[in-house]
Design a protein around this motif. Structure first.
Motif, PDB file in Angstrom:
ATOM      1  N   PRO A 137      -8.257  -6.535  11.208  1.00 15.73           N
ATOM      2  CA  PRO A 137      -7.292  -7.752  10.677  1.00 15.73           C
ATOM      3  C   PRO A 137      -5.781  -7.576  10.949  1.00 15.73           C
ATOM      4  O   PRO A 137      -5.297  -6.252  11.070  1.00 15.73           O
ATOM      5  CB  PRO A 137      -7.578  -7.555   9.160  1.00 15.73           C
ATOM      6  CG  PRO A 137      -8.475  -6.319   9.091  1.00 15.73           C
ATOM      7  CD  PRO A 137      -8.906  -5.755  10.318  1.00 15.73           C
ATOM      8  N   ASP A 138      -4.944  -8.517  10.552  1.00 17.09           N
ATOM      9  CA  ASP A 138      -3.500  -8.161  10.738  1.00 17.09           C
ATOM     10  C   ASP A 138      -2.694  -7.670   9.818  1.00 17.09           C
ATOM     11  O   ASP A 138      -1.635  -7.713   9.704  1.00 17.09           O
ATOM     12  CB  ASP A 138      -3.035  -9.857  11.339  1.00 17.09           C
ATOM     13  CG  ASP A 138      -3.431 -10.184  12.692  1.00 17.09           C
ATOM     14  OD1 ASP A 138      -3.684  -9.253  13.470  1.00 17.09           O
ATOM     15  OD2 ASP A 138      -3.526 -11.507  12.907  1.00 17.09           O
ATOM     16  N   ASN A 139      -3.192  -7.701   8.392  1.00 15.84           N
ATOM     17  CA  ASN A 139      -2.443  -7.318   7.371  1.00 15.84           C
ATOM     18  C   ASN A 139      -2.395  -5.708   7.275  1.00 15.84           C
ATOM     19  O   ASN A 139      -3.241  -5.096   7.366  1.00 15.84           O
ATOM     20  CB  ASN A 139      -3.457  -7.877   5.912  1.00 15.84           C
ATOM     21  CG  ASN A 139      -3.566  -9.232   5.992  1.00 15.84           C
ATOM     22  OD1 ASN A 139      -2.594  -9.872   6.573  1.00 15.84           O
ATOM     23  ND2 ASN A 139      -4.589  -9.776   5.617  1.00 15.84           N
ATOM     24  N   TRP A 140      -1.198  -5.421   7.139  1.00 13.88           N
ATOM     25  CA  TRP A 140      -0.954  -4.002   7.213  1.00 13.88           C
ATOM     26  C   TRP A 140      -0.179  -3.674   6.036  1.00 13.88           C
ATOM     27  O   TRP A 140       0.640  -4.409   5.179  1.00 13.88           O
ATOM     28  CB  TRP A 140       0.361  -3.598   8.253  1.00 13.88           C
ATOM     29  CG  TRP A 140      -0.288  -3.646   9.636  1.00 13.88           C
ATOM     30  CD1 TRP A 140      -0.431  -5.108  10.471  1.00 13.88           C
ATOM     31  CD2 TRP A 140      -0.764  -2.838  10.461  1.00 13.88           C
ATOM     32  NE1 TRP A 140      -0.862  -4.719  11.754  1.00 13.88           N
ATOM     33  CE2 TRP A 140      -0.935  -3.408  11.667  1.00 13.88           C
ATOM     34  CE3 TRP A 140      -1.021  -1.392  10.375  1.00 13.88           C
ATOM     35  CZ2 TRP A 140      -1.784  -2.644  12.852  1.00 13.88           C
ATOM     36  CZ3 TRP A 140      -1.714  -0.825  11.333  1.00 13.88           C
ATOM     37  CH2 TRP A 140      -1.882  -1.331  12.637  1.00 13.88           C
ATOM     38  N   PHE A 141      -0.335  -2.183   5.407  1.00 12.39           N
ATOM     39  CA  PHE A 141       0.430  -1.887   4.347  1.00 12.39           C
ATOM     40  C   PHE A 141       1.584  -1.146   4.944  1.00 12.39           C
ATOM     41  O   PHE A 141       1.462  -0.316   5.924  1.00 12.39           O
ATOM     42  CB  PHE A 141      -0.407  -0.909   3.521  1.00 12.39           C
ATOM     43  CG  PHE A 141       0.337  -0.006   2.619  1.00 12.39           C
ATOM     44  CD1 PHE A 141       0.549  -0.677   1.272  1.00 12.39           C
ATOM     45  CD2 PHE A 141       0.733   1.276   2.607  1.00 12.39           C
ATOM     46  CE1 PHE A 141       1.214  -0.096   0.240  1.00 12.39           C
ATOM     47  CE2 PHE A 141       1.658   1.841   1.549  1.00 12.39           C
ATOM     48  CZ  PHE A 141       1.753   1.308   0.402  1.00 12.39           C
ATOM     49  N   GLU A 142       2.948  -1.297   4.430  1.00 13.72           N
ATOM     50  CA  GLU A 142       3.955  -0.766   4.916  1.00 13.72           C
ATOM     51  C   GLU A 142       4.583   0.300   4.209  1.00 13.72           C
ATOM     52  O   GLU A 142       4.618   0.052   2.861  1.00 13.72           O
ATOM     53  CB  GLU A 142       5.014  -1.879   5.236  1.00 13.72           C
ATOM     54  CG  GLU A 142       4.368  -2.926   6.337  1.00 13.72           C
ATOM     55  CD  GLU A 142       5.376  -3.955   6.918  1.00 13.72           C
ATOM     56  OE1 GLU A 142       6.459  -3.896   6.065  1.00 13.72           O
ATOM     57  OE2 GLU A 142       5.094  -4.594   7.686  1.00 13.72           O
ATOM     58  N   TYR A 143       4.840   1.497   4.754  1.00 17.29           N
ATOM     59  CA  TYR A 143       5.462   2.546   3.900  1.00 17.29           C
ATOM     60  C   TYR A 143       6.592   2.860   4.612  1.00 17.29           C
ATOM     61  O   TYR A 143       6.757   3.393   5.967  1.00 17.29           O
ATOM     62  CB  TYR A 143       4.599   3.721   3.965  1.00 17.29           C
ATOM     63  CG  TYR A 143       4.866   4.878   3.322  1.00 17.29           C
ATOM     64  CD1 TYR A 143       4.899   4.946   1.873  1.00 17.29           C
ATOM     65  CD2 TYR A 143       5.030   5.947   4.155  1.00 17.29           C
ATOM     66  CE1 TYR A 143       5.384   6.008   1.333  1.00 17.29           C
ATOM     67  CE2 TYR A 143       5.411   7.459   3.332  1.00 17.29           C
ATOM     68  CZ  TYR A 143       5.696   7.338   2.110  1.00 17.29           C
ATOM     69  OH  TYR A 143       6.024   8.437   1.480  1.00 17.29           O
ATOM     70  N   VAL A 186      -2.370   7.391   1.462  1.00 17.52           N
ATOM     71  CA  VAL A 186      -2.108   7.502  -0.064  1.00 17.52           C
ATOM     72  C   VAL A 186      -1.638   6.680  -0.752  1.00 17.52           C
ATOM     73  O   VAL A 186      -2.394   6.046  -1.747  1.00 17.52           O
ATOM     74  CB  VAL A 186      -1.862   9.274  -0.165  1.00 17.52           C
ATOM     75  CG1 VAL A 186      -1.664   9.106  -1.689  1.00 17.52           C
ATOM     76  CG2 VAL A 186      -2.896  10.391   0.273  1.00 17.52           C
ATOM     77  N   GLU A 187      -0.563   6.238  -0.278  1.00 19.22           N
ATOM     78  CA  GLU A 187       0.161   4.956  -0.866  1.00 19.22           C
ATOM     79  C   GLU A 187      -0.659   3.705  -0.729  1.00 19.22           C
ATOM     80  O   GLU A 187      -0.516   2.976  -1.733  1.00 19.22           O
ATOM     81  CB  GLU A 187       1.519   5.001  -0.362  1.00 19.22           C
ATOM     82  CG  GLU A 187       2.499   6.331  -0.822  1.00 19.22           C
ATOM     83  CD  GLU A 187       2.576   6.351  -2.365  1.00 19.22           C
ATOM     84  OE1 GLU A 187       2.636   5.346  -2.996  1.00 19.22           O
ATOM     85  OE2 GLU A 187       2.427   7.418  -2.808  1.00 19.22           O
ATOM     86  N   CYS A 188      -1.338   3.403   0.279  1.00 15.58           N
ATOM     87  CA  CYS A 188      -1.783   2.144   0.423  1.00 15.58           C
ATOM     88  C   CYS A 188      -3.114   2.237  -0.464  1.00 15.58           C
ATOM     89  O   CYS A 188      -3.183   1.247  -1.150  1.00 15.58           O
ATOM     90  CB  CYS A 188      -2.545   2.162   2.000  1.00 15.58           C
ATOM     91  SG  CYS A 188      -3.457   0.757   2.207  1.00 15.58           S
ATOM     92  N   LEU A 189      -3.835   3.177  -0.896  1.00 15.99           N
ATOM     93  CA  LEU A 189      -4.673   3.624  -1.946  1.00 15.99           C
ATOM     94  C   LEU A 189      -4.305   2.977  -3.264  1.00 15.99           C
ATOM     95  O   LEU A 189      -4.871   2.407  -3.988  1.00 15.99           O
ATOM     96  CB  LEU A 189      -5.304   4.444  -1.509  1.00 15.99           C
ATOM     97  CG  LEU A 189      -6.580   4.859  -0.521  1.00 15.99           C
ATOM     98  CD1 LEU A 189      -6.928   6.142  -0.447  1.00 15.99           C
ATOM     99  CD2 LEU A 189      -7.488   3.900  -0.514  1.00 15.99           C
TER     100      LEU A 189
END
Length: 164
Positions: A25-31, A60-63
């Motif tokens: 999927p195209d959705n990303w978590f950004e850090y 870890v931040e995504c979780l």
């Protein structure tokens, strides 16, 4: 090889990474991170292992962004260990640069959880890293790979997949 807007050559991702990036999927978590002096070598280039640490921090931040502390997963008796790592270094990050580490859970295959990564310039114009990390669930008490994810862990990961 491809080039970016500044005409610097870039290597294409490896086949494993490219296939993963195309089927997710195209959705990303950004850090967001900044390359500090302790991340670099004497030439001011970020040391290759730093990228891996940044990727783990992003995971870890995504979780955490969905309300799951990694320590809580460990408390459930399940640890997620790196079983495979594929990384393509396109161009270096230099001291003082700020970059975005993008991550997403690509898919689960039993007790194997695949994560995609990209490290890019803040404006998205430069690609520094593409990577794939495969984690496996390990029973902390027995020290062995689990046959299946504990229901509570699986529910959390399904929640993550659904939120993306």
């Amino acid at each position: 090889m491809t080039t970016n807007s500044h005409e610097q050559p870039q290597l294409p991702p490896t086949v494993a990474i490219q296939n993963s990036l195309q089927h997710s999927p195209d959705n990303w978590f950004e850090y967001l991170v900044k390359a500090h002096p302790h991340h670099t070598d004497y030439a001011g280039v970020v040391w290759h292992g730093t990228y891996i640490a940044w990727m783990e921090e992003a995971r870890v931040e995504c979780l955490k962004s969905i309300g799951v502390e990694y320590t809580d997963l460990v408390a459930l008796g399940c640890d997620l260990l790196v079983a495979e790592l594929s990384i393509r270094y396109h161009q270096p990050v230099l001291m003082g640069m700020s970059v975005v580490v993008k991550t997403r859970m690509a898919h689960m295959e039993g007790v194997r959880i695949n994560w995609d990564y990209q490290i890019q310039s803040i404006d998205g114009q430069n690609q520094f890293i593409t990577a794939l990390v495969a984690l496996v669930a390990v029973d902390r008490e027995k020290g062995k790979i689990m046959r299946q994810l504990p229901p509570t862990v699986k529910d959390v990961l399904v929640k993550l997949a659904g939120s993306r």
